[in-house]
Write a protein that holds these residues in place. Structure first.
Motif, PDB file in Angstrom:
ATOM      1  N   GLU A 189      45.089  53.178  34.939  1.00  0.00           N
ATOM      2  CA  GLU A 189      43.673  52.943  34.634  1.00  0.00           C
ATOM      3  C   GLU A 189      43.519  52.453  33.197  1.00  0.00           C
ATOM      4  OE1 GLU A 189      44.786  55.863  35.976  1.00  0.00           O
ATOM      5  OE2 GLU A 189      44.149  55.417  38.036  1.00  0.00           O
ATOM      6  N   LYS A 190      44.349  52.989  32.299  1.00  0.00           N
ATOM      7  CA  LYS A 190      44.226  52.595  30.884  1.00  0.00           C
ATOM      8  C   LYS A 190      44.603  51.123  30.689  1.00  0.00           C
ATOM      9  CE  LYS A 190      45.594  57.204  29.379  1.00  0.00           C
ATOM     10  NZ  LYS A 190      44.376  57.988  29.479  1.00  0.00           N
ATOM     11  N   MET A 191      45.514  50.617  31.535  1.00  0.00           N
ATOM     12  CA  MET A 191      45.864  49.196  31.454  1.00  0.00           C
ATOM     13  C   MET A 191      44.778  48.329  32.108  1.00  0.00           C
ATOM     14  SD  MET A 191      48.854  48.629  29.928  1.00  0.00           S
ATOM     15  CE  MET A 191      48.929  46.899  30.297  1.00  0.00           C
ATOM     16  N   GLY A 192      43.879  48.979  32.850  1.00  0.00           N
ATOM     17  CA  GLY A 192      42.807  48.229  33.522  1.00  0.00           C
ATOM     18  C   GLY A 192      43.237  47.668  34.866  1.00  0.00           C
ATOM     19  N   PHE A 193      44.359  48.172  35.409  1.00  0.00           N
ATOM     20  CA  PHE A 193      44.814  47.675  36.711  1.00  0.00           C
ATOM     21  C   PHE A 193      43.833  48.058  37.826  1.00  0.00           C
ATOM     22  CE2 PHE A 193      49.297  47.584  34.937  1.00  0.00           C
ATOM     23  CZ  PHE A 193      49.368  46.206  34.952  1.00  0.00           C
ATOM     24  N   ASP A 194      43.186  49.225  37.660  1.00  0.00           N
ATOM     25  CA  ASP A 194      42.256  49.650  38.720  1.00  0.00           C
ATOM     26  C   ASP A 194      41.067  48.694  38.829  1.00  0.00           C
ATOM     27  OD1 ASP A 194      41.306  50.558  36.271  1.00  0.00           O
ATOM     28  OD2 ASP A 194      40.380  52.360  37.111  1.00  0.00           O
ATOM     29  N   THR A 195      40.607  48.205  37.671  1.00  0.00           N
ATOM     30  CA  THR A 195      39.486  47.265  37.688  1.00  0.00           C
ATOM     31  C   THR A 195      39.902  45.958  38.360  1.00  0.00           C
ATOM     32  OG1 THR A 195      38.738  48.276  35.653  1.00  0.00           O
ATOM     33  CG2 THR A 195      37.762  46.156  36.192  1.00  0.00           C
ATOM     34  N   LEU A 196      41.110  45.483  38.038  1.00  0.00           N
ATOM     35  CA  LEU A 196      41.607  44.248  38.665  1.00  0.00           C
ATOM     36  C   LEU A 196      41.791  44.430  40.167  1.00  0.00           C
ATOM     37  CD1 LEU A 196      44.226  42.936  36.080  1.00  0.00           C
ATOM     38  CD2 LEU A 196      42.089  41.850  36.741  1.00  0.00           C
ATOM     39  N   TYR A 224      40.117  46.421  42.070  1.00  0.00           N
ATOM     40  CA  TYR A 224      38.795  46.404  42.687  1.00  0.00           C
ATOM     41  C   TYR A 224      38.331  44.957  42.879  1.00  0.00           C
ATOM     42  CZ  TYR A 224      33.949  47.086  43.776  1.00  0.00           C
ATOM     43  OH  TYR A 224      32.742  47.034  44.413  1.00  0.00           O
ATOM     44  N   GLN A 225      38.614  44.137  41.850  1.00  0.00           N
ATOM     45  CA  GLN A 225      38.177  42.742  41.938  1.00  0.00           C
ATOM     46  C   GLN A 225      38.926  41.987  43.043  1.00  0.00           C
ATOM     47  OE1 GLN A 225      38.665  41.222  37.975  1.00  0.00           O
ATOM     48  NE2 GLN A 225      36.884  42.309  37.210  1.00  0.00           N
ATOM     49  N   ILE A 226      40.240  42.185  43.095  1.00  0.00           N
ATOM     50  CA  ILE A 226      41.020  41.443  44.102  1.00  0.00           C
ATOM     51  C   ILE A 226      40.690  41.936  45.515  1.00  0.00           C
ATOM     52  CG2 ILE A 226      43.199  42.777  44.244  1.00  0.00           C
ATOM     53  CD1 ILE A 226      44.601  39.981  43.980  1.00  0.00           C
ATOM     54  N   ASN A 227      40.276  43.212  45.610  1.00  0.00           N
ATOM     55  CA  ASN A 227      39.846  43.746  46.898  1.00  0.00           C
ATOM     56  C   ASN A 227      38.540  43.121  47.361  1.00  0.00           C
ATOM     57  OD1 ASN A 227      41.249  45.981  48.325  1.00  0.00           O
ATOM     58  ND2 ASN A 227      41.480  46.676  46.233  1.00  0.00           N
ATOM     59  N   ASN A 228      37.789  42.612  46.394  1.00  0.00           N
ATOM     60  CA  ASN A 228      36.494  42.006  46.715  1.00  0.00           C
ATOM     61  C   ASN A 228      36.535  40.497  46.538  1.00  0.00           C
ATOM     62  OD1 ASN A 228      34.296  44.206  47.189  1.00  0.00           O
ATOM     63  ND2 ASN A 228      35.691  44.975  45.617  1.00  0.00           N
ATOM     64  N   TYR A 229      37.709  39.907  46.766  1.00  0.00           N
ATOM     65  CA  TYR A 229      37.869  38.480  46.486  1.00  0.00           C
ATOM     66  C   TYR A 229      36.910  37.606  47.283  1.00  0.00           C
ATOM     67  CZ  TYR A 229      40.493  38.107  50.853  1.00  0.00           C
ATOM     68  OH  TYR A 229      40.839  38.134  52.165  1.00  0.00           O
ATOM     69  N   THR A 230      36.430  38.142  48.421  1.00  0.00           N
ATOM     70  CA  THR A 230      35.530  37.322  49.248  1.00  0.00           C
ATOM     71  C   THR A 230      34.214  37.030  48.538  1.00  0.00           C
ATOM     72  OG1 THR A 230      34.911  39.373  50.319  1.00  0.00           O
ATOM     73  CG2 THR A 230      36.397  37.940  51.539  1.00  0.00           C
ATOM     74  N   THR A 231      33.888  37.876  47.542  1.00  0.00           N
ATOM     75  CA  THR A 231      32.645  37.685  46.781  1.00  0.00           C
ATOM     76  C   THR A 231      32.782  36.507  45.815  1.00  0.00           C
ATOM     77  OG1 THR A 231      32.694  40.087  46.716  1.00  0.00           O
ATOM     78  CG2 THR A 231      30.941  39.028  45.475  1.00  0.00           C
ATOM     79  N   ILE A 238      49.403  39.433  48.062  1.00  0.00           N
ATOM     80  CA  ILE A 238      49.639  39.205  46.615  1.00  0.00           C
ATOM     81  C   ILE A 238      49.314  40.505  45.878  1.00  0.00           C
ATOM     82  CG2 ILE A 238      48.810  37.969  44.562  1.00  0.00           C
ATOM     83  CD1 ILE A 238      48.311  35.529  46.400  1.00  0.00           C
ATOM     84  N   GLU A 239      48.211  41.140  46.311  1.00  0.00           N
ATOM     85  CA  GLU A 239      47.824  42.418  45.694  1.00  0.00           C
ATOM     86  C   GLU A 239      48.955  43.447  45.839  1.00  0.00           C
ATOM     87  OE1 GLU A 239      44.260  44.267  47.400  1.00  0.00           O
ATOM     88  OE2 GLU A 239      45.170  46.227  46.960  1.00  0.00           O
ATOM     89  N   LEU A 240      49.540  43.512  47.056  1.00  0.00           N
ATOM     90  CA  LEU A 240      50.615  44.480  47.289  1.00  0.00           C
ATOM     91  C   LEU A 240      51.824  44.176  46.407  1.00  0.00           C
ATOM     92  CD1 LEU A 240      50.611  45.066  51.166  1.00  0.00           C
ATOM     93  CD2 LEU A 240      49.316  46.214  49.385  1.00  0.00           C
ATOM     94  N   ASN A 241      52.092  42.882  46.237  1.00  0.00           N
ATOM     95  CA  ASN A 241      53.224  42.502  45.383  1.00  0.00           C
ATOM     96  C   ASN A 241      53.008  43.004  43.954  1.00  0.00           C
ATOM     97  OD1 ASN A 241      55.343  39.615  45.675  1.00  0.00           O
ATOM     98  ND2 ASN A 241      55.451  41.205  44.103  1.00  0.00           N
ATOM     99  N   PHE A 242      51.760  42.819  43.469  1.00  0.00           N
ATOM    100  CA  PHE A 242      51.451  43.302  42.119  1.00  0.00           C
ATOM    101  C   PHE A 242      51.564  44.829  42.040  1.00  0.00           C
ATOM    102  CE2 PHE A 242      49.340  39.159  41.127  1.00  0.00           C
ATOM    103  CZ  PHE A 242      50.032  38.902  39.956  1.00  0.00           C
ATOM    104  N   ARG A 243      51.067  45.496  43.075  1.00  0.00           N
ATOM    105  CA  ARG A 243      51.144  46.967  43.087  1.00  0.00           C
ATOM    106  C   ARG A 243      52.611  47.414  42.960  1.00  0.00           C
ATOM    107  NH1 ARG A 243      47.085  50.524  45.499  1.00  0.00           N
ATOM    108  NH2 ARG A 243      45.262  49.422  46.241  1.00  0.00           N
TER     109      ARG A 243
END
Lengths: 45, 547
Positions: free
Chosen positions: B98-105, B107-114, B188-193
Motif C-alpha cells: 500500500e505504501k508503494m501505491g500498488f493498491d491504488t494502481l 484498483y485502477q487496472i481493475n476498473n480499466y473499462t472506465t 497483465i495485472e496478474l503478471n504485475f502481482r
C-alpha cells in the motif's frame, strides 16, 4: 426650488437604512416616471 | 436642515399626483406632460448620482484593516503535508504494497473499462515506474504470465524504452490479441502481482530507507510521535484559519451568506437563539454570550464529525454485517487460515501455468517438437484458461488478505475509529467496500466518497468516533444532546436528525458570527449597508450610470 438641491440636505443625519431607502425610493420613482411617458407620434392633433 | 428621505417621500407623492392628473388627450398635452416628466427625471437623476457617491464613500469608510496574523499558514500547511507523508510511510497497519501505491494502481487496472486506451497505458507505466524507483528495470522476459501478455508487453516496453509518446503500434497489437484473449488486461495485472510478490524484499527495503530518511528530515521518533506532532500542528492551523470578521464581510459581500439573517429581529436570528440559547441567558450580555459561543464552537466541531459519521454509516454497517460473526468469542478458537490456503492454491496453479508456458515459449510440448499448429493452439488456450482460474483465485486472495488484516484487530470492542484506520490504510479495499455499501460502480462517485472518507479519517479533531463501538449500537444524537444540555446549550435529539443537521450547523454559525461581529470594531448594520451598496453599485454599473 433651491431647497431641492441635495447639497442642502445633510445626508449624514440619515441612518444607514434610511440612506438605502432613499435610493430605493428614487429608483422606483424613476421607473414610475418612465412608465408615465407617452409616445408623441401615436397621437393625432 | 431638511431630512432628505422625508423630503423626497413627500415630493415624490406630490409629483406623482401632478403627473397622473396632467391631461394627455392632445399632442400638445402630451408634449407638456413629457416635458414635465423630463424635468422631474433630470432632478431625480441628479439626486441619485449625488446619493450614490455618498453611499460609496460611506461604504468604503466602513472597511476594516486587513487581518495581520503572526502565524504563517503556508509554512504550517507545508509542515503538515510533510508529516502526513511521514505518517503514511510509518502507518503500522499496512505494508510496502500500500505504501508503494500498488493498491491504488490495482484498483485502477481493475476498473480499466472506465478509462480509454491512453489511461490504460498510464496505469501500466505507473506499475513500471514503481519498479524503476527501486532499481528494477523490467524487460519483456519478466512478462510471460501468458504468451499474449508477453507479446503485448514486449511491444509496450519497446515503445516505452524509445520514450516516444505514440502507443499506436501497441494499440494495434492490443486489437489483434483482444479477440483471442479478451482478458488480456486482467492477465497483465496478474503478471504485475506476481512480479511485486517476487520483489517484495526490494520494495520493503526501499520503504524502510524512505521511512528512515523521512523521520530524520522531519525530526520524528516513531509513528506515535508523528501523530502527536501532527495533532499539535493541526490545532495551530485551525486557530490560524479561524474565521475573522473580515472573512464574514467577504462572505456577505460575495453573497455566500445572507447578512439580512444576522440583523436584529430577523426570523433566522430569532429561531437560532430560541433553538440553542437557554431562556435564562441574557443574549445582550457580552460575557454570557462569549461563554455560550465557546461551547457552541465545540458543538460545531462535534456536529461536523457526526455529519461525517452519518455520511459513512452505510460503510460502517456493511463492515459490521460482514465481520460480526467472525468476532472471536474465546481464546481457544481455531486460528484463521484463509489467506494461507489461498496463497498455496495460487502458488500451485501458477506453477502449473509456468509449466505450460515453458512448453509454449520453448516450442516443445515435451521432449519433442510440436507436431502441428493445433498443439500450440491447444496449449495457448489451456494457459489462458489457467490464467482465468488464477484471476478468480486472486479475487479470493484480495478478500482473504483484507480479512486477515481485519481479523488481526477484530474484537467486540472494535471502534469506528479502528474501521476508519483500516480503510484509510487499504485504499483498494476501501473503494471496493464503498462500491458495495453505496451500490455504485461509478468510478468518479467512488473516488469522491474515497477522498471524503480519507479527510474524515485524517481529521485530528475526531472525538466521538474514537470511543464509539462498532458492534454495540448507541444513540449518538442522544449522547451529544445530553452532553451539551449539561453545558447549558438547548439541544434536542430531533435537532440532530440527519435531515436537520445542516440547519443546526447554520444556526450555530449564525450565532457565532453575530457574536464575533458584535465584539469587533464594526457592526452588523455596517456590513449590511456595505452589501446593499455593492448591489446598488453593480446595478448602476449595469445601467451605465457608473464607471
Amino acid at each position: 426650488m433651491k431647497n431641492e438641491e441635495i447639497i442642502d440636505f445633510d445626508l449624514s443625519r440619515l441612518s444607514l437604512s434610511d440612506l438605502i431607502e432613499a435610493y430605493e425610493e428614487i429608483e422606483d420613482f424613476l421607473h414610475f416616471l418612465n412608465d408615465q411617458r407617452i409616445e408623441e407620434d401615436d397621437l393625432d392633433e | 436642515m431638511n431630512n432628505f428621505l422625508d423630503f423626497i417621500k413627500k415630493d415624490i407623492e406630490a409629483k406623482k399626483t401632478l403627473v397622473s392628473t396632467m391631461p394627455s388627450r392632445t399632442k400638445t398635452n402630451v408634449k407638456k406632460l413629457n416635458q414635465t416628466i423630463d424635468n422631474i427625471e433630470d432632478k431625480y437623476i441628479n439626486y441619485k448620482t449625488s446619493l450614490v457617491n455618498y453611499l460609496l464613500a460611506k461604504s468604503r469608510s466602513f472597511a476594516l484593516k486587513d487581518d495581520v496574523s503572526d502565524v504563517n499558514t503556508d509554512k504550517l500547511n507545508e509542515k503538515i503535508i510533510n508529516l502526513e507523508h511521514v505518517k503514511f510511510l510509518l502507518n503500522p497497519t499496512n505494508t510496502y504494497f500500500e505504501k508503494m501505491g500498488f493498491d491504488t494502481l490495482l484498483y485502477q487496472i481493475n476498473n480499466y473499462t472506465t478509462f480509454n486506451f491512453d489511461s490504460l497505458n498510464d496505469i501500466i507505466n505507473g506499475f513500471l515506474d514503481k519498479f524503476q524507483l527501486v532499481g528494477i528495470a523490467l524487460t519483456k522476459d519478466d512478462f510471460h504470465y501468458t504468451c499474449y501478455v508477453h507479446e503485448y508487453m514486449s511491444a509496450f516496453l519497446d515503445v516505452r524504452n524509445k520514450k516516444t509518446k505514440s502507443y499506436d503500434k501497441v494499440g494495434e497489437i492490443f486489437e489483434q490479441i483482444y479477440w483471442i484473449n479478451p482478458e488480456l488486461i486482467e492477465h497483465i495485472e496478474l503478471n504485475f502481482r506476481k512480479l511485486i510478490k517476487l520483489n517484495e524484499k526490494k520494495f520493503t527495503t526501499y520503504i524502510f530507507e524512505l521511512q528512515k530518511e523521512a523521520m530524520r528530515n522531519n525530526k520524528v521518533e516513531n509513528y506515535n510521535d508523528c501523530i502527536e506532532k501532527l495533532k499539535s500542528l493541526y490545532i495551530d492551523l485551525n486557530l490560524a484559519k479561524k474565521e475573522t470578521v473580515n472573512d464574514i464581510i467577504a462572505l456577505a459581500r460575495k453573497g455566500d451568506i445572507d447578512i439580512e439573517q444576522l440583523r436584529e429581529g430577523s426570523k433566522a436570528r430569532i429561531n437560532a437563539y430560541n433553538t440553542l440559547v437557554p431562556t435564562e441567558v441574557d443574549t445582550s450580555n457580552e460575557k454570557e454570550m462569549v461563554k455560550v459561543c465557546n461551547v457552541l464552537e465545540k458543538l460545531k466541531i462535534n456536529i461536523e464529525e457526526y455529519n461525517n459519521y452519518l455520511e459513512f454509516l452505510p460503510l460502517f454497517n456493511e463492515f459490521r454485517d460482514e465481520y460480526i460473526n467472525l468476532v472471536p468469542k474465546d481464546d481457544n478458537e481455531v486460528p484463521y487460515k484463509g489467506l494461507k490456503e489461498v496463497v498455496e492454491k495460487i502458488n500451485s496453479k501458477e506453477n502449473e501455468l509456468e509449466r505450460i508456458n515453458k512448453k509454449i515459449f520453448s516450442g516443445k510440448p515435451g521432449f519433442f517438437e510440436f507436431k502441428s499448429d493445433n498443439d500450440l493452439k491447444h496449449l495457448k488456450a489451456e494457459s489462458v484458461l489457467k490464467a482465468k482460474e488464477l484471476y478468480k483465485l486472486y479475487k479470493t486472495y484480495d478478500e482473504e488478505y483484507f480479512k486477515a488484516k481485519v481479523m488481526s484487530t477484530l474484537s467486540n470492542t472494535l471502534t469506528i475509529m479502528d474501521v476508519l484506520n483500516l480503510y484509510y490504510s487499504f485504499d483498494y479495499f476501501k473503494k471496493l467496500a464503498i462500491a458495495k455499501a453505496y451500490d455504485t460502480n461509478s468510478f468518479e462517485e467512488i473516488s469522491k466518497y474515497s477522498e471524503d472518507f480519507d479527510l474524515f479519517a485524517m481529521n485530528t479533531t475526531n472525538i466521538i468516533v474514537s470511543g464509539l463501538p462498532l458492534f454495540d449500537e448507541r444513540n449518538i444524537a442522544r449522547i451529544i444532546a445530553n452532553k451539551y444540555n449539561l453545558n447549558s446549550i438547548k439541544l434536542t435529539e430531533e435537532a440532530l436528525d440527519e435531515d436537520n443537521l445542516t440547519n443546526l450547523l447554520n444556526q450555530i454559525l449564525l450565532i457565532l458570527r453575530i457574536n464575533k461581529i458584535e465584539n469587533s470594531k464594526t457592526t452588523i448594520e455596517k456590513i449590511w449597508f456595505m452589501c446593499k451598496v455593492d448591489k446598488i453599485v453593480s446595478n448602476e454599473r449595469k445601467n451605465g450610470n457608473l464607471l
